[in-house]
Design a protein around this motif. Structure first.
Motif, PDB file in Angstrom:
ATOM      1  N   VAL A   1       0.836  -1.201   0.000  1.00 25.30           N
ATOM      2  CA  VAL A   1       0.000   0.000   0.000  1.00 25.30           C
ATOM      3  C   VAL A   1       0.873   1.253   0.000  1.00 25.30           C
ATOM      4  O   VAL A   1       0.573   2.239  -0.670  1.00 25.30           O
ATOM      5  CB  VAL A   1      -0.942  -0.009   1.220  1.00 25.30           C
ATOM      6  CG1 VAL A   1      -1.704   1.316   1.331  1.00 25.30           C
ATOM      7  CG2 VAL A   1      -1.925  -1.168   1.132  1.00 25.30           C
ATOM      8  N   ALA A   2       1.975   1.204   0.727  1.00 22.04           N
ATOM      9  CA  ALA A   2       2.891   2.354   0.756  1.00 22.04           C
ATOM     10  C   ALA A   2       3.458   2.631  -0.632  1.00 22.04           C
ATOM     11  O   ALA A   2       3.592   3.785  -1.047  1.00 22.04           O
ATOM     12  CB  ALA A   2       4.026   2.094   1.748  1.00 22.04           C
ATOM     13  N   ASP A   3       3.779   1.560  -1.359  1.00 23.26           N
ATOM     14  CA  ASP A   3       4.310   1.739  -2.714  1.00 23.26           C
ATOM     15  C   ASP A   3       3.243   2.281  -3.663  1.00 23.26           C
ATOM     16  O   ASP A   3       3.540   3.082  -4.552  1.00 23.26           O
ATOM     17  CB  ASP A   3       4.859   0.414  -3.248  1.00 23.26           C
ATOM     18  CG  ASP A   3       6.158   0.003  -2.575  1.00 23.26           C
ATOM     19  OD1 ASP A   3       6.873   0.904  -2.099  1.00 23.26           O
ATOM     20  OD2 ASP A   3       6.443  -1.202  -2.506  1.00 23.26           O
ATOM     21  N   VAL A   4       1.996   1.820  -3.506  1.00 23.97           N
ATOM     22  CA  VAL A   4       0.902   2.343  -4.323  1.00 23.97           C
ATOM     23  C   VAL A   4       0.751   3.837  -4.070  1.00 23.97           C
ATOM     24  O   VAL A   4       0.585   4.635  -5.008  1.00 23.97           O
ATOM     25  CB  VAL A   4      -0.418   1.611  -4.012  1.00 23.97           C
ATOM     26  CG1 VAL A   4      -1.590   2.267  -4.752  1.00 23.97           C
ATOM     27  CG2 VAL A   4      -0.335   0.138  -4.401  1.00 23.97           C
ATOM     28  N   ALA A   5       0.814   4.228  -2.806  1.00 21.76           N
ATOM     29  CA  ALA A   5       0.689   5.642  -2.452  1.00 21.76           C
ATOM     30  C   ALA A   5       1.791   6.469  -3.110  1.00 21.76           C
ATOM     31  O   ALA A   5       1.537   7.518  -3.704  1.00 21.76           O
ATOM     32  CB  ALA A   5       0.737   5.798  -0.929  1.00 21.76           C
TER      33      ALA A   5
ATOM     34  N   ARG B   1      -2.469   9.434   3.635  1.00 24.21           N
ATOM     35  CA  ARG B   1      -3.415  10.180   2.793  1.00 24.21           C
ATOM     36  C   ARG B   1      -4.162   9.243   1.847  1.00 24.21           C
ATOM     37  O   ARG B   1      -5.353   9.444   1.588  1.00 24.21           O
ATOM     38  CB  ARG B   1      -2.648  11.238   1.985  1.00 24.21           C
ATOM     39  CG  ARG B   1      -3.552  12.089   1.100  1.00 24.21           C
ATOM     40  CD  ARG B   1      -4.418  13.019   1.927  1.00 24.21           C
ATOM     41  NE  ARG B   1      -5.413  13.689   1.105  1.00 24.21           N
ATOM     42  CZ  ARG B   1      -6.686  13.304   0.986  1.00 24.21           C
ATOM     43  NH1 ARG B   1      -7.129  12.227   1.642  1.00 24.21           N
ATOM     44  NH2 ARG B   1      -7.515  13.984   0.232  1.00 24.21           N
ATOM     45  N   LEU B   2      -3.482   8.223   1.352  1.00 23.19           N
ATOM     46  CA  LEU B   2      -4.140   7.261   0.467  1.00 23.19           C
ATOM     47  C   LEU B   2      -5.231   6.499   1.227  1.00 23.19           C
ATOM     48  O   LEU B   2      -6.343   6.307   0.711  1.00 23.19           O
ATOM     49  CB  LEU B   2      -3.127   6.272  -0.108  1.00 23.19           C
ATOM     50  CG  LEU B   2      -3.709   5.227  -1.071  1.00 23.19           C
ATOM     51  CD1 LEU B   2      -4.183   5.903  -2.363  1.00 23.19           C
ATOM     52  CD2 LEU B   2      -2.680   4.149  -1.382  1.00 23.19           C
ATOM     53  N   LEU B   3      -4.934   6.087   2.437  1.00 22.51           N
ATOM     54  CA  LEU B   3      -5.929   5.369   3.247  1.00 22.51           C
ATOM     55  C   LEU B   3      -7.143   6.257   3.504  1.00 22.51           C
ATOM     56  O   LEU B   3      -8.289   5.804   3.392  1.00 22.51           O
ATOM     57  CB  LEU B   3      -5.297   4.928   4.568  1.00 22.51           C
ATOM     58  CG  LEU B   3      -4.198   3.866   4.464  1.00 22.51           C
ATOM     59  CD1 LEU B   3      -3.496   3.690   5.801  1.00 22.51           C
ATOM     60  CD2 LEU B   3      -4.773   2.538   3.994  1.00 22.51           C
TER      61      LEU B   3
ATOM     62  N   THR C   1     -11.213   0.305   3.018  1.00 20.81           N
ATOM     63  CA  THR C   1      -9.768   0.371   3.158  1.00 20.81           C
ATOM     64  C   THR C   1      -9.142   0.031   1.811  1.00 20.81           C
ATOM     65  O   THR C   1      -9.793  -0.548   0.936  1.00 20.81           O
ATOM     66  CB  THR C   1      -9.268  -0.631   4.207  1.00 20.81           C
ATOM     67  OG1 THR C   1      -9.574  -1.967   3.759  1.00 20.81           O
ATOM     68  CG2 THR C   1      -9.933  -0.392   5.562  1.00 20.81           C
ATOM     69  N   VAL C   2      -7.887   0.377   1.641  1.00 20.22           N
ATOM     70  CA  VAL C   2      -7.205   0.041   0.389  1.00 20.22           C
ATOM     71  C   VAL C   2      -7.142  -1.472   0.216  1.00 20.22           C
ATOM     72  O   VAL C   2      -7.425  -2.008  -0.861  1.00 20.22           O
ATOM     73  CB  VAL C   2      -5.788   0.650   0.352  1.00 20.22           C
ATOM     74  CG1 VAL C   2      -5.059   0.234  -0.924  1.00 20.22           C
ATOM     75  CG2 VAL C   2      -5.852   2.164   0.443  1.00 20.22           C
TER      76      VAL C   2
END
Length: 259
Positions: free
Chosen positions: A168-172, A181-183, A193-194
């Motif tokens: 998820v961090a890489d997607v962000a 912020r993405l979450l 949730t993502v």
């Protein structure tokens, strides 16, 4: 043939038939070819042809499965596919059209028919693209919500990378946001949730591939990012209440006309 002529991808494992098609079309179009379904998929993704001529009988997977994968991939979904096959039965023609083909030509083909159908579908595709460009130009004049644009970018990136999705961090980072912020964006825009969206997207994409392609359940599981078919079957059953195999059989039965 001029350098800006439309590019046509021919997918057929018979060298003589590829040669006949090339002799017929090279005067007016740029041409490229592949002799297998997987090779055709790779060329379609890399070259973005204007149109695909696809044989039904291929050595690695049949043309129906190949077309299904083309239509499931956002990169190639809009490319018109014309089937060519020696099996010209009404049942087979219907199968080709229901699997995403825009047309179906029987073999041995008539040169004039091939040229006419290619010309018609390229013209229709050109008009469609012009209409889409006009719509995009009109939309560009209207202010867009930045959160909607970020959301669209994140969703598209996830859909394009389901098989081997990064963290998820890489997607962000990919779309220029912090993980926090993405979450928050997914909660605000989708109420999910993502990870919840990713899980649902994998199962729904698997459902579409079960209905639209002849891929094995193992290959579908791998395509949508599950480590094995068992994990996919469990997630699918929890989401839809049936196993992938039962769903596919029911979908096939529903698509088969009563005698």
């Amino acid at each position: 043939m001029i350098p800006t002529a439309p590019l046509i991808l021919m997918i057929d494992d018979q060298p003589e038939e590829l040669r006949q098609l090339a002799d017929l079309l090279r005067k007016d179009y740029r041409l490229t070819s592949a002799d297998s379904g997987h090779g055709g998929l790779q060329r379609a993704q890399a070259l973005q042809p204007a149109l695909i001529l696809l044989d039904l009988n291929l050595p690695d997977m049949d043309g129906l499965a190949t077309c299904g994968l083309l239509k499931a991939d956002p990169l190639t979904a809009q490319i018109p596919v014309i089937f060519l096959s020696a099996d010209n039965s009404p049942e087979r023609r219907v199968q080709g059209l229901t699997h995403g083909g825009v047309d179906y030509i029987g073999k041995p083909f008539m040169p004039d028919e091939v040229q006419a159908r290619v010309r018609v579908h390229l013209h229709l595709q050109q008009r469609l693209r012009q209409a889409e460009q006009g719509l995009q130009t009109a939309n560009a004049a209207t202010p867009r919500n930045p959160n909607e644009l970020l959301m669209q970018g994140a969703v598209q990136y996830i859909r394009d990378n389901l098989a081997q999705l990064p963290s998820v961090a890489d997607v962000a980072r990919k779309i220029g946001l912090s993980e926090k912020r993405l979450l928050a964006l997914f909660r605000e825009q989708l109420g999910l949730t993502v990870s919840g969206f990713i899980s649902d997207e994998r199962v729904r994409t698997g459902q579409r591939l079960l209905g639209d392609t002849a891929m094995s359940i193992h290959d579908i599981a791998s395509t949508v990012g599950f480590q094995n078919a068992g994990n996919f079957a469990t997630a699918f059953r929890e989401r839809f209440g049936v196993t992938p195999l039962a769903y596919r059989q029911t979908a096939r039965d529903a698509a088969t006309p009563n005698p």
